[in-house]
Design a protein around this motif. Structure first.
Motif, PDB file in Angstrom:
ATOM      1  N   VAL A 251      -2.682   2.063  -9.815  1.00 23.03           N
ATOM      2  CA  VAL A 251      -1.676   2.656  -8.926  1.00 23.03           C
ATOM      3  C   VAL A 251      -0.403   2.957  -9.712  1.00 23.03           C
ATOM      4  O   VAL A 251       0.201   4.022  -9.559  1.00 23.03           O
TER       5      VAL A 251
ATOM      6  N   TYR B 143      -3.392  -2.404  -6.819  1.00 22.34           N
ATOM      7  CA  TYR B 143      -2.326  -2.060  -5.868  1.00 22.34           C
ATOM      8  C   TYR B 143      -1.161  -3.022  -6.050  1.00 22.34           C
ATOM      9  O   TYR B 143      -1.364  -4.200  -6.377  1.00 22.34           O
TER      10      TYR B 143
ATOM     11  N   GLU C  28       1.560  -4.553  -1.221  1.00 21.70           N
ATOM     12  CA  GLU C  28       0.517  -3.860  -0.463  1.00 21.70           C
ATOM     13  C   GLU C  28      -0.824  -4.585  -0.587  1.00 21.70           C
ATOM     14  O   GLU C  28      -1.884  -3.980  -0.412  1.00 21.70           O
TER      15      GLU C  28
END
Length: 354
Positions: free
Chosen positions: A171, A240, A244
């Motif tokens: 990410v 992530y 989150e």
């Protein structure tokens, strides 16, 4: 959807005939995937739709109902947004490899990729790291394509080869590449710095005064990152940020990120998987914070499933994934809308044909 022709009921022979090839493809994919899970030693389970809590994520909304007991007393229940809580209770009970084609429900969702009632394919492996579930997911998607004979997925002028080696992208790497944002610099430990992300995202997305770190993160993800994912081949977006993490465990060697991944094809999110959190107190903390934010934002909050939290404390190390089965069928069958691949789509539609 646009156009002037109202959608006729799904049961009219003409419309059903148009949809029937997609429905046949659905059956072929279902059979193929059941075969895959049998080969891998999985047990198929069927868990309850009615739950004390439908899930405790801020932005997921569940239909509510009420049970009337034999004595006339009433008990509030929800239609589940996922079978996750029930499946993890079965892991705590001693099951080691399980899967379910689960009917799930979500309010406030309808569109080419969303239905209020849909099928989630979830599976879990006890004692297995989450990269094994990533590998499962890639095989499942390829098996679906094999079942229909399709060579390339296509959606909204984007294509992806389901048999090609997938792209692996963190990410943080995606935010740097597509938005020019150093995401991890806005996280200290596992605490999010809202001001730092707002500054980094200024001019890239519209930021409201009451936007949280997670809100800004989601806007950048949707507007700048997701459109580039799953182009030409699958993308596995992993690690992530820990704010989150949801029900995933934080990485032991870097608390800024969690063992969470998502899989994309043609810009479409297909799957969301975790190295599962087994710390019940941490899970309670996350749920409580999410429900406080849900109350602030939407004026409602769901109860915590105390039975689930007790089971989390007894769960073995495990990994699992939720895959949007109807979306996979849509891509593997060549359909253009999700309602084309379900046997009985929502009635009384006000949408129109493309």
């Amino acid at each position: 959807m646009t156009g002037d022709k109202p959608i006729s009921p799904f049961w009219t022979p003409g419309r059903h005939l148009d949809r029937r090839p997609f429905l046949q493809a659905r059956g072929a994919i279902t059979g193929s995937l059941r075969g895959f899970f049998a080969e891998q030693g999985f047990v198929e389970v069927e868990t309850a739709v009615l739950q004390v809590s439908p899930g405790n994520e801020t932005h997921l909304h569940a239909p509510r109902t009420e049970l009337i007991r034999p004595d006339g007393s009433r008990a509030g229940r929800y239609l589940r947004t996922s079978p996750e809580f029930a499946c993890k209770k079965l892991l705590a009970a001693g099951e080691e490899r399980i899967f379910e084609f689960a009917r799930v429900f979500r309010d406030r969702e309808r569109g080419d990729l969303h239905l209020p009632e849909f099928t989630m394919l979830e599976w879990y492996r006890a004692g297995t790291p989450y990269d094994a579930i990533m590998a499962d997911t890639v095989v499942v998607i390829a098996r679906a394509a094999q079942a229909t004979g399709i060579g390339t997925f296509a959606f909204r002028d984007r294509t992806a080869d389901p048999f090609a080696e997938p792209e692996l992208l963190t990410v943080a790497g995606a935010f740097e590449r597509f938005a020019g944002i150093d995401l991890l610099s806005t996280i200290s430990g596992n605490e999010a710095n809202r001001a730092a992300l707002a500054q980094a995202a200024a001019g890239k997305v519209r930021i409201a005064e009451d936007d949280t770190w997670s809100d800004i993160f989601s806007k950048v993800l949707v507007e700048h990152v997701e459109p580039h994912l799953g182009q030409g081949r699958l993308t596995i977006l992993f690690e992530y940020p820990s704010p989150e993490a949801a029900l995933a465990r934080v990485k032991a060697d870097d608390p800024r990120v969690a063992e969470r991944f998502e899989v994309y094809a043609c810009g479409v999110e297909l799957a969301n998987g975790f190295g599962e959190l087994t710390d019940a107190e941490e899970q309670r903390k996350r749920f409580t914070e999410s429900m406080a934010e849900k109350q602030r934002r939407y004026g409602e909050a769901y109860p915590l499933d105390e039975d689930f939290l007790a089971a989390v404390a007894q769960m073995p190390e495990a990994s699992g994934v939720a895959l949007g089965f109807d979306r996979l069928v849509m891509l593997a069958s060549g359909a253009t809308r999700i309602d084309q691949v379900v046997w009985t789509p929502p009635a009384n539609e006000t949408l129109s044909e493309t």
